[in-house]
Design a protein around this motif. Structure first.
Motif, mmCIF file in Angstrom:
data_model
loop_
_atom_site.group_PDB
_atom_site.id
_atom_site.type_symbol
_atom_site.label_atom_id
_atom_site.label_comp_id
_atom_site.label_asym_id
_atom_site.label_seq_id
_atom_site.Cartn_x
_atom_site.Cartn_y
_atom_site.Cartn_z
ATOM 1 N N ARG A 95 -5.611 3.702 2.206
ATOM 2 C CA ARG A 95 -4.961 2.534 3.065
ATOM 3 C C ARG A 95 -4.466 3.261 4.204
ATOM 4 O O ARG A 95 -3.712 2.701 5.114
ATOM 5 C CB ARG A 95 -3.916 1.862 2.354
ATOM 6 N N GLY A 96 -4.929 4.527 4.400
ATOM 7 C CA GLY A 96 -4.534 5.167 5.768
ATOM 8 C C GLY A 96 -5.846 5.676 6.474
ATOM 9 O O GLY A 96 -5.863 6.433 7.396
ATOM 10 N N LEU A 97 -6.826 5.170 5.925
ATOM 11 C CA LEU A 97 -8.284 5.519 6.601
ATOM 12 C C LEU A 97 -8.386 4.703 7.900
ATOM 13 O O LEU A 97 -9.057 3.688 7.953
ATOM 14 C CB LEU A 97 -9.342 5.326 5.685
ATOM 15 N N ILE A 98 -7.790 4.955 8.852
ATOM 16 C CA ILE A 98 -7.804 4.189 10.186
ATOM 17 C C ILE A 98 -8.622 5.114 11.370
ATOM 18 O O ILE A 98 -8.138 5.932 11.708
ATOM 19 C CB ILE A 98 -6.257 4.083 10.652
ATOM 20 N N GLY A 99 -9.691 4.257 11.787
ATOM 21 C CA GLY A 99 -10.375 4.863 13.024
ATOM 22 C C GLY A 99 -10.068 4.373 14.129
ATOM 23 O O GLY A 99 -8.707 3.929 14.528
ATOM 24 N N VAL A 100 -10.642 4.547 15.281
ATOM 25 C CA VAL A 100 -10.147 3.999 16.667
ATOM 26 C C VAL A 100 -11.060 2.615 17.007
ATOM 27 O O VAL A 100 -10.241 1.794 17.510
ATOM 28 C CB VAL A 100 -10.809 5.360 17.607
ATOM 29 N N VAL A 101 -12.448 2.620 17.140
ATOM 30 C CA VAL A 101 -13.083 1.499 17.878
ATOM 31 C C VAL A 101 -14.009 1.148 16.796
ATOM 32 O O VAL A 101 -14.884 2.020 16.526
ATOM 33 C CB VAL A 101 -13.472 1.953 19.133
ATOM 34 N N GLY A 154 4.825 -1.612 1.362
ATOM 35 C CA GLY A 154 4.385 -0.240 1.519
ATOM 36 C C GLY A 154 3.723 0.046 2.556
ATOM 37 O O GLY A 154 3.706 -0.746 3.519
ATOM 38 N N LYS A 155 2.727 1.100 2.528
ATOM 39 C CA LYS A 155 2.096 1.705 3.647
ATOM 40 C C LYS A 155 1.133 0.497 4.405
ATOM 41 O O LYS A 155 1.119 0.382 5.688
ATOM 42 C CB LYS A 155 1.320 2.751 3.374
ATOM 43 N N LEU A 156 0.473 -0.084 3.447
ATOM 44 C CA LEU A 156 -0.401 -1.319 3.754
ATOM 45 C C LEU A 156 0.266 -2.470 4.420
ATOM 46 O O LEU A 156 -0.136 -2.977 5.754
ATOM 47 C CB LEU A 156 -1.479 -1.754 2.715
ATOM 48 N N SER A 157 1.166 -3.109 3.867
ATOM 49 C CA SER A 157 2.101 -3.719 4.463
ATOM 50 C C SER A 157 2.606 -3.403 5.778
ATOM 51 O O SER A 157 2.456 -4.373 6.897
ATOM 52 C CB SER A 157 3.106 -4.339 3.368
ATOM 53 N N LEU A 158 3.264 -2.292 6.009
ATOM 54 C CA LEU A 158 3.846 -2.208 7.260
ATOM 55 C C LEU A 158 3.053 -1.590 8.396
ATOM 56 O O LEU A 158 3.241 -1.797 9.549
ATOM 57 C CB LEU A 158 5.011 -0.980 6.871
ATOM 58 N N ILE A 178 -0.088 -10.727 -2.015
ATOM 59 C CA ILE A 178 0.471 -9.505 -3.035
ATOM 60 C C ILE A 178 -0.377 -8.492 -2.679
ATOM 61 O O ILE A 178 -1.387 -8.256 -2.526
ATOM 62 C CB ILE A 178 -0.219 -10.321 -4.466
ATOM 63 N N VAL A 179 0.909 -7.402 -2.281
ATOM 64 C CA VAL A 179 0.483 -6.066 -1.756
ATOM 65 C C VAL A 179 1.176 -5.210 -2.616
ATOM 66 O O VAL A 179 2.084 -4.507 -2.405
ATOM 67 C CB VAL A 179 0.778 -6.056 -0.438
ATOM 68 N N LEU A 180 0.956 -5.211 -3.924
ATOM 69 C CA LEU A 180 1.568 -4.396 -5.000
ATOM 70 C C LEU A 180 0.747 -3.443 -5.962
ATOM 71 O O LEU A 180 -0.667 -3.609 -5.758
ATOM 72 C CB LEU A 180 2.490 -5.339 -5.872
ATOM 73 N N PRO A 181 1.178 -2.469 -6.603
ATOM 74 C CA PRO A 181 0.411 -1.745 -7.469
ATOM 75 C C PRO A 181 -0.442 -2.724 -8.439
ATOM 76 O O PRO A 181 0.020 -3.793 -8.626
ATOM 77 C CB PRO A 181 1.170 -0.916 -8.061
ATOM 78 N N ASN A 182 -1.855 -2.308 -8.707
ATOM 79 C CA ASN A 182 -2.730 -3.467 -9.225
ATOM 80 C C ASN A 182 -2.054 -4.041 -10.572
ATOM 81 O O ASN A 182 -2.518 -5.184 -10.802
ATOM 82 C CB ASN A 182 -3.973 -2.607 -9.577
ATOM 83 N N ALA A 183 -1.570 -3.018 -11.271
ATOM 84 C CA ALA A 183 -0.879 -3.919 -12.751
ATOM 85 C C ALA A 183 0.124 -4.948 -12.374
ATOM 86 O O ALA A 183 0.314 -5.710 -13.314
ATOM 87 C CB ALA A 183 -0.329 -2.694 -13.505
ATOM 88 N N LEU A 184 0.597 -4.947 -11.140
ATOM 89 C CA LEU A 184 1.744 -5.896 -10.992
ATOM 90 C C LEU A 184 1.154 -7.346 -10.295
ATOM 91 O O LEU A 184 1.589 -8.527 -10.162
ATOM 92 C CB LEU A 184 2.752 -5.711 -10.097
ATOM 93 N N HIS A 185 -0.277 -7.390 -9.933
ATOM 94 C CA HIS A 185 -1.047 -8.473 -9.292
ATOM 95 C C HIS A 185 -0.837 -9.728 -10.117
ATOM 96 O O HIS A 185 -0.572 -10.717 -9.487
ATOM 97 C CB HIS A 185 -2.368 -7.956 -8.978
ATOM 98 N N ALA A 186 -1.579 -9.591 -11.343
ATOM 99 C CA ALA A 186 -1.548 -10.987 -12.135
ATOM 100 C C ALA A 186 -0.398 -11.555 -12.175
ATOM 101 O O ALA A 186 -0.062 -12.844 -12.097
ATOM 102 C CB ALA A 186 -1.939 -10.688 -13.603
ATOM 103 N N ASP A 187 0.939 -11.004 -12.633
ATOM 104 C CA ASP A 187 2.111 -11.683 -12.784
ATOM 105 C C ASP A 187 2.890 -12.059 -11.518
ATOM 106 O O ASP A 187 2.978 -13.439 -11.598
ATOM 107 C CB ASP A 187 3.406 -10.538 -13.503
#
Length: 392
Positions: A8-14, A44-48, A108-117
């Motif tokens: 989630r930090g693989l960010i390019g330019v154009v 977390g990082k992705l949301s912010l 939902i932007v949480l660790p995978n195990a928390l997605h379903a709940d």
């Protein structure tokens, strides 16, 4: 590129692609009061770094609430984004969203195990759900999420942003028009170096929390890409793994996994993923009369396409920069309004969950062939229904 880089930090330019005629009219900015409100669950990082900024430039979606287990952080983020105090939620009062008309969609932007709940709780609160991929850590949980959506009569979308990303859409359309002849082979390579010292990597290296380590985090991009590039589903898979159990990162997950899908058209798709090789998110499609090389193919920006014909690589064409997350969330907003078809439903996420399980089952059986023709067929081809941006 740093070895500490995360997916989630693989960010390019154009971005790079070619503009084709839109199958869906380009979105027109909606007055703020009429935008679909999103509650972002997990800061977390992705949301912010991506999701909340994406909501600021989205045409039909807006940030309506934040949900976090860290009250001070949640209040700060809310204040920075002009949200009132009552738009801040914790996990203990999550269900209060049922009485909040400002929220139509819960992301939902949480660790995978928390997605379903948290997905099921959002449906019980009467909200639609956009959930990060992989949608869950087990096939059973994914099925429960789909059932909860149906029971609540709400929509469940899985965050497959590449279904809406211009470069990937361009490649899908090139393959559909047959200009390079029949597709023969697809190769996908998705991986990076993981670091236990990074909190966001620690849970991804935990088998119970991630549901599959590199395969669930990075490999899912290759699994899904082979399917949307070809617009068909694999009938079987064989897979192998190579894992150094003395490496403290790989106590509960596999490291290097390589698989081979066989498709009804005769195309073979080779895929690999690893948390212990140089960062890469690319693929290659080999056709009868040329090759399409997307490297990178799934960064947040800077994706590049090289077309090779007659042994000559053509210079890549480019589009103005675009916000992939805004496009994804605008699409969900239009789904909620009844203005767009559901391209990335829960069933799409379930198919990948089942395919990743088949990959791991084959690994456990030393490369045995696992049948995967369960009858799933996507309802909508992104190449047909998703527009390409005409301007920045």
């Amino acid at each position: 590129m740093s070895n500490r880089i995360s997916r989630r930090g693989l960010i390019g330019v154009v971005g790079a692609s070619t503009a084709l005629a839109a199958a869906k009219a380009p979105a027109i900015a909606t007055p703020d009061a009429d935008k679909v409100g999103f509650a972002v669950v997990g800061l977390g990082k992705l949301s912010l770094g991506q999701i909340i900024p994406g909501l600021k430039v989205a045409k039909g979606a807006k940030l309506a609430a934040v949900v976090s287990g860290h009250p001070d952080k949640a209040r700060r983020v809310a204040a920075e984004n002009g949200l009132p105090a009552d738009a801040v939620y914790g996990y203990d009062d999550y269900d209060r969203m049922a009485k909040d008309p400002r929220i139509q969609v819960v992301y939902i932007v949480l660790p995978n195990a928390l997605h379903a709940d948290h997905t099921i709780r959002a449906f019980k609160a009467g909200k639609h759900v956009l959930c990060e991929k992989p949608m869950a850590t087990s096939v059973g949980d994914a099925e429960a999420m789909i059932a909860a959506a149906k029971a609540a009569k709400r929509r469940l979308m899985i965050a497959y942003r590449c279904h809406y990303e211009p470069l990937n859409l361009d490649i899908m359309r090139r393959l559909r028009d047959g200009s390079l002849g029949k597709t023969r082979l697809v190769n996908t390579t998705m991986g990076r170096q993981a670091d236990l010292a990074e909190p966001s990597d620690a849970w991804r290296l935990d088998g119970l929390m991630s549901g599959g380590g590199a395969l669930a985090d990075m490999g899912i991009y290759g699994v899904n890409a082979a399917r949307y590039l070809l617009n068909e589903e694999p009938v079987s898979v064989r897979a192998w793994a190579q894992t150094d159990r003395t490496d403290p990162r790989f106590k509960t997950t596999e490291d290097l996994i390589d698989w081979q899908f066989r498709f009804p058209s005769g195309v073979i798709a080779n895929g690999s993923t690893s948390f212990n090789y140089a960062p890469t998110m690319g693929y290659e499609v080999i056709c009868e009369r040329g090759r399409l090389v997307a490297d990178p193919a799934a960064f947040y920006g800077g994706n590049r396409l090289t077309v090779v014909q007659g042994g000559q690589a053509q210079p890549p064409l480019s589009l103005p920069p675009n916000d992939q997350f805004a496009r994804e969330m605008d699409w969900m907003a239009d789904v909620v309004r009844g203005k767009a078809p559901m391209v990335s439903p829960g069933e799409e996420g379930l198919q990948d969950m089942k395919l990743m399980k088949a990959i791991l089952d084959s690994v456990a059986r030393d490369g045995a062939t696992i049948a995967t023709d369960w009858g799933y067929r996507r309802a909508y081809d992104p190449a047909v229904v998703v527009d390409l941006p005409r301007s920045a």
